[in-house]
Design an enzyme around this catalytic site. Structure first.
Site, mmCIF file in Angstrom:
data_model
loop_
_atom_site.group_PDB
_atom_site.id
_atom_site.type_symbol
_atom_site.label_atom_id
_atom_site.label_comp_id
_atom_site.label_asym_id
_atom_site.label_seq_id
_atom_site.Cartn_x
_atom_site.Cartn_y
_atom_site.Cartn_z
ATOM 1 N N ILE A 52 37.865 45.397 34.282
ATOM 2 C CA ILE A 52 39.067 44.432 33.762
ATOM 3 C C ILE A 52 38.789 43.996 32.676
ATOM 4 O O ILE A 52 37.617 43.594 32.287
ATOM 5 C CB ILE A 52 38.943 43.172 35.111
ATOM 6 C CG1 ILE A 52 39.859 42.193 34.873
ATOM 7 C CG2 ILE A 52 37.501 42.675 35.025
ATOM 8 C CD1 ILE A 52 39.992 41.158 36.081
ATOM 9 N N SER A 53 39.860 43.894 31.771
ATOM 10 C CA SER A 53 39.542 43.749 30.365
ATOM 11 C C SER A 53 39.090 42.100 30.146
ATOM 12 O O SER A 53 39.260 41.395 31.144
ATOM 13 C CB SER A 53 41.024 43.738 29.820
ATOM 14 O OG SER A 53 41.597 45.262 29.615
#
Length: 204
Positions: A52-53
């Site tokens: 997840i960025s």
């Protein structure tokens, strides 16, 4: 508020983007071991070997995409579903596609739980886009290709914008904004980033 202050200090200044990021709680998308780091500005591992960025990169990419309330958006790389959820607050309709069936199923469950009914999540090879719903006003790619994939460029309407990381997967990548014009495409380099590679085919 500290979360929003951190985003602002890293260049996320668009009021609509900040409001969307305040509304969508990242905690819904990070489970297990890394849940205690959910509000820190770092990328975190999720299932299927993906990430997840970090919130500031999500914010900057969303800001660069310049989504308006009537837009139909394609996201390539659903991952946790966090980016699609933020886009759903800003756009009329979001289509998000991922090669991992498990990630799509998990994201769908969260969208349902959160009442985000304008998102359609699909298992498929995102490098070919989603021709069934093309053209799109906006396309966001959350995995790095060596060059902007031509099937995705072709699915952008004239005046449409695509934001994606470009570069070798193990080296420096550059976040690019591509705008389709009447005569072709204009490209703008935004910043250096690090993303997982865009891989053709379906995952396990």
């Amino acid at each position: 508020m500290q979360f929003l202050f951190a985003l602002r200090s890293r260049g996320v200044t668009d009021a609509r983007v900040l409001t969307a990021m305040e509304r969508i709680d990242r905690a819904h998308f990070v489970k297990g071991l890394f849940a205690d780091k959910v509000y820190t500005d770092v990328p975190l591992p999720i299932a299927s070997g993906q990430t997840i960025s970090q919130p500031s990169v999500v914010g900057l990419m969303t800001q660069a995409l310049d989504v308006s309330p009537r837009d139909k958006v394609l996201e390539v790389g659903t991952g946790s579903g966090y980016q699609a959820a933020i886009l759903s607050v800003l756009a009329r309709r979001v289509y998000t596609i991922d090669r991992f069936k498990r990630l799509v199923a998990d994201a769908r469950a969260i969208f349902e739980e959160e009442g985000l009914h304008n998102i359609t999540a699909i298992t498929g090879d995102g490098s070919f886009g989603y021709p069934e719903q093309a053209p799109f006003d906006r396309i966001l790619v959350t995995a790095a290709a060596e060059d902007p994939p031509s099937p995705l460029l072709a699915q952008l309407r004239v005046g449409g914008i695509m934001v994606l990381p470009v570069g070798q997967s193990d080296a420096v990548q550059t976040l690019i904004r591509a705008t389709r014009t009447e005569t072709g495409y204009e490209y703008e380099e935004l910043r250096q980033v690090r993303f997982v590679p865009l891989i053709e085919g379906l995952g396990d």
